[in-house]
Write a protein that holds these residues in place. Structure first.
Motif, PDB file in Angstrom:
ATOM      1  N   HIS A   1      -1.756   1.970  -7.658  1.00 45.74           N
ATOM      2  CA  HIS A   1      -0.148   2.307  -8.171  1.00 45.74           C
ATOM      3  C   HIS A   1       0.031   0.357  -8.329  1.00 45.74           C
ATOM      4  O   HIS A   1      -0.513  -0.254  -8.344  1.00 45.74           O
ATOM      5  CB  HIS A   1       1.070   2.493  -6.802  1.00 45.74           C
ATOM      6  N   ASP A   2       1.292   0.698  -9.121  1.00 47.80           N
ATOM      7  CA  ASP A   2       1.672  -0.590  -9.751  1.00 47.80           C
ATOM      8  C   ASP A   2       1.830  -2.001  -8.944  1.00 47.80           C
ATOM      9  O   ASP A   2       1.541  -3.277  -9.767  1.00 47.80           O
ATOM     10  CB  ASP A   2       3.290  -0.320 -10.999  1.00 47.80           C
ATOM     11  N   ALA A   3       2.215  -1.532  -7.927  1.00 44.37           N
ATOM     12  CA  ALA A   3       2.590  -2.762  -7.201  1.00 44.37           C
ATOM     13  C   ALA A   3       1.186  -3.978  -6.835  1.00 44.37           C
ATOM     14  O   ALA A   3       1.579  -5.001  -6.173  1.00 44.37           O
ATOM     15  CB  ALA A   3       3.452  -2.353  -5.701  1.00 44.37           C
ATOM     16  N   LEU A   4      -0.219  -3.166  -6.842  1.00 45.18           N
ATOM     17  CA  LEU A   4      -1.127  -3.632  -6.140  1.00 45.18           C
ATOM     18  C   LEU A   4      -1.573  -4.750  -7.306  1.00 45.18           C
ATOM     19  O   LEU A   4      -2.767  -5.369  -7.052  1.00 45.18           O
ATOM     20  CB  LEU A   4      -2.398  -2.458  -6.227  1.00 45.18           C
ATOM     21  N   ALA A   5      -0.748  -4.315  -8.441  1.00 50.11           N
ATOM     22  CA  ALA A   5      -1.430  -5.090 -10.310  1.00 50.11           C
ATOM     23  C   ALA A   5      -0.961  -6.894  -9.459  1.00 50.11           C
ATOM     24  O   ALA A   5      -1.508  -7.869  -9.763  1.00 50.11           O
ATOM     25  CB  ALA A   5      -1.251  -5.367 -10.717  1.00 50.11           C
ATOM     26  N   ALA A   6      -0.207  -6.886  -8.170  1.00 48.65           N
ATOM     27  CA  ALA A   6       0.740  -8.023  -7.702  1.00 48.65           C
ATOM     28  C   ALA A   6      -0.644  -9.029  -6.533  1.00 48.65           C
ATOM     29  O   ALA A   6      -0.986 -10.530  -6.710  1.00 48.65           O
ATOM     30  CB  ALA A   6       1.552  -8.403  -6.980  1.00 48.65           C
TER      31      ALA A   6
ATOM     32  N   PRO B   1       4.445   4.928   7.021  1.00 46.06           N
ATOM     33  CA  PRO B   1       4.095   3.777   6.283  1.00 46.06           C
ATOM     34  C   PRO B   1       2.908   2.759   6.225  1.00 46.06           C
ATOM     35  O   PRO B   1       1.970   2.993   7.333  1.00 46.06           O
ATOM     36  CB  PRO B   1       5.198   2.579   6.014  1.00 46.06           C
ATOM     37  N   VAL B   2       1.586   2.445   5.240  1.00 46.36           N
ATOM     38  CA  VAL B   2       0.947   1.697   5.432  1.00 46.36           C
ATOM     39  C   VAL B   2       0.783   0.166   5.096  1.00 46.36           C
ATOM     40  O   VAL B   2       1.423   0.298   4.117  1.00 46.36           O
ATOM     41  CB  VAL B   2       0.137   2.592   4.667  1.00 46.36           C
ATOM     42  N   THR B   3       0.086  -0.738   5.287  1.00 47.46           N
ATOM     43  CA  THR B   3      -0.640  -1.897   4.521  1.00 47.46           C
ATOM     44  C   THR B   3      -2.042  -2.308   4.411  1.00 47.46           C
ATOM     45  O   THR B   3      -3.024  -1.383   5.187  1.00 47.46           O
ATOM     46  CB  THR B   3       0.502  -3.334   5.254  1.00 47.46           C
ATOM     47  N   GLY B   4      -2.694  -3.012   3.233  1.00 47.97           N
ATOM     48  CA  GLY B   4      -2.753  -3.856   3.388  1.00 47.97           C
ATOM     49  C   GLY B   4      -3.017  -5.499   3.858  1.00 47.97           C
ATOM     50  O   GLY B   4      -1.941  -5.669   3.190  1.00 47.97           O
ATOM     51  N   PHE B   5      -4.671  -6.291   3.883  1.00 47.45           N
ATOM     52  CA  PHE B   5      -3.921  -7.718   4.028  1.00 47.45           C
ATOM     53  C   PHE B   5      -4.963  -8.692   3.211  1.00 47.45           C
ATOM     54  O   PHE B   5      -6.410  -8.048   2.778  1.00 47.45           O
ATOM     55  CB  PHE B   5      -4.728  -7.079   5.194  1.00 47.45           C
ATOM     56  N   VAL B   6      -5.028  -9.606   2.728  1.00 48.46           N
ATOM     57  CA  VAL B   6      -5.398 -10.642   2.426  1.00 48.46           C
ATOM     58  C   VAL B   6      -5.954 -11.269   3.313  1.00 48.46           C
ATOM     59  O   VAL B   6      -5.125 -11.498   4.100  1.00 48.46           O
ATOM     60  CB  VAL B   6      -5.131 -11.120   0.897  1.00 48.46           C
TER      61      VAL B   6
ATOM     62  N   ALA C   1       0.653  -1.640   0.516  1.00 52.16           N
ATOM     63  CA  ALA C   1       0.067  -0.146   0.322  1.00 52.16           C
ATOM     64  C   ALA C   1       0.771   1.338  -0.147  1.00 52.16           C
ATOM     65  O   ALA C   1       1.886   1.250   0.756  1.00 52.16           O
ATOM     66  CB  ALA C   1      -0.982  -0.037   1.303  1.00 52.16           C
ATOM     67  N   ARG C   2       0.510   2.456   0.053  1.00 53.34           N
ATOM     68  CA  ARG C   2       1.117   3.310  -0.706  1.00 53.34           C
ATOM     69  C   ARG C   2      -0.058   4.620  -0.548  1.00 53.34           C
ATOM     70  O   ARG C   2      -0.329   4.704  -1.335  1.00 53.34           O
ATOM     71  CB  ARG C   2       2.076   3.509  -1.662  1.00 53.34           C
TER      72      ARG C   2
ATOM     73  N   THR D   1      -8.348  -4.215 -11.900  1.00 57.04           N
ATOM     74  CA  THR D   1      -7.469  -5.115 -11.889  1.00 57.04           C
ATOM     75  C   THR D   1      -7.497  -6.212 -10.953  1.00 57.04           C
ATOM     76  O   THR D   1      -6.499  -7.096 -11.616  1.00 57.04           O
ATOM     77  CB  THR D   1      -5.843  -4.673 -11.249  1.00 57.04           C
ATOM     78  N   LEU D   2      -8.452  -5.830  -8.940  1.00 52.20           N
ATOM     79  CA  LEU D   2      -7.908  -7.435  -8.938  1.00 52.20           C
ATOM     80  C   LEU D   2      -8.801  -8.591  -9.012  1.00 52.20           C
ATOM     81  O   LEU D   2      -8.569  -9.169  -8.514  1.00 52.20           O
ATOM     82  CB  LEU D   2      -8.408  -6.446  -6.935  1.00 52.20           C
TER      83      LEU D   2
END
Length: 268
Positions: free
Chosen positions: A174-179, A152-157, A139-140, A219-220
């Protein structure tokens, strides 16, 4: 004549229910089988002001008072540095929670039962006979280059027996979320909208706009998207109607958007 066996060993076990109660801003109460999970606890009553370099002002209170919460097994805290994700009452909730997962930096500040996860790091949590696997996701909290100011921030699955949930945390696209969509088959994505803006930072946004959220949803590939973090504070500028319109404009997102009624448990 022999009667077929109906012992517990051959009787199908019912799938655990998963419910979500939207409390306000980024705060959601999840019941996953016998496990109780709370996201970003912010329970102060409104109006409330929080002085800072970028001051925050709460304009509407939570749909559920903190005193009415059931015992919380796990708190998923995207970050601890902003009051719309963790306020004074929310810190009291943390003190009573079984476990807390958050960023490594927040865990160092909070101490106690708080545990920090780096992106893609996972933990298994069991409570009430239910086991879930939690994975921290990138996350950003603003445009590239603002990380030092926002923190800093984080998301969770959250993977469980009958589904997979994603909680974005405060983030811009941002691009890192595509993963995330590449690694997980998501059933429900809780996305932090709000198009957060501050007078001191001009047109720079610090959370998803309606258009960014719709693009991230594509994307998700989640089957359902639940908007969070879009109301109750001065700095959250996105009209919920624009979120609905952004999803309605894309046939690929037909039927994915779901609004939760504040304070009401709804089955996912």
């Amino acid at each position: 004549m022999t009667t077929p066996s109906t012992s517990p060993a051959t009787t199908p076990r019912p799938s655990p229910r998963t419910t979500a109660t939207y409390i306000g801003t980024a705060t959601v109460l999840l019941r996953i089988g016998g496990l109780t999970v709370l996201t970003d606890p912010a329970f102060d009553q409104a109006p409330a002001a929080y002085p800072a370099v970028r001051p925050l002002r709460r304009t509407a209170g939570p749909a559920l008072d903190a005193s009415l919460l059931p015992p919380v097994d796990l708190v998923l805290l995207s970050h601890d540095q902003h009051a719309d994700n963790l306020d004074h009452s929310g810190r009291e909730v943390l003190a009573r929670a079984g476990r807390i997962l958050t960023t490594p930096e927040a865990a160092a500040r909070l101490g106690g039962r708080a545990e920090g996860l780096a992106p893609w790091e996972s933990r298994e949590i069991t409570a009430g006979g239910t086991t879930v696997r939690i994975t921290a996701t990138p996350a950003r909290h603003g445009p590239e280059g603002t990380e030092q100011a926002t923190g800093p921030v984080t998301g969770f699955v959250v993977e469980h027996e009958t589904g997979t949930l994603y909680v974005s945390g405060d983030t811009v696209r941002h691009d890192a979320l595509a993963a995330i969509g590449e690694r997980f088959a998501l059933d429900t994505a809780f996305l932090h909208f709000g198009d957060a803006h501050f007078p001191s930072t001009g047109d720079r946004a610090f959370s998803l706009s309606a258009a960014e959220g719709a693009a991230l949803a594509r994307t998700l590939g989640a089957r359902t998207v639940v908007p969070l973090h879009f109301d109750s504070w001065d700095h959250l500028a996105e009209d919920p109607a624009r979120i609905t319109a952004a999803f309605a404009a894309d046939p690929r997102l037909a039927g994915t958007l779901r609004w939760l009624e504040p304070g009401v448990p709804e089955e996912l």
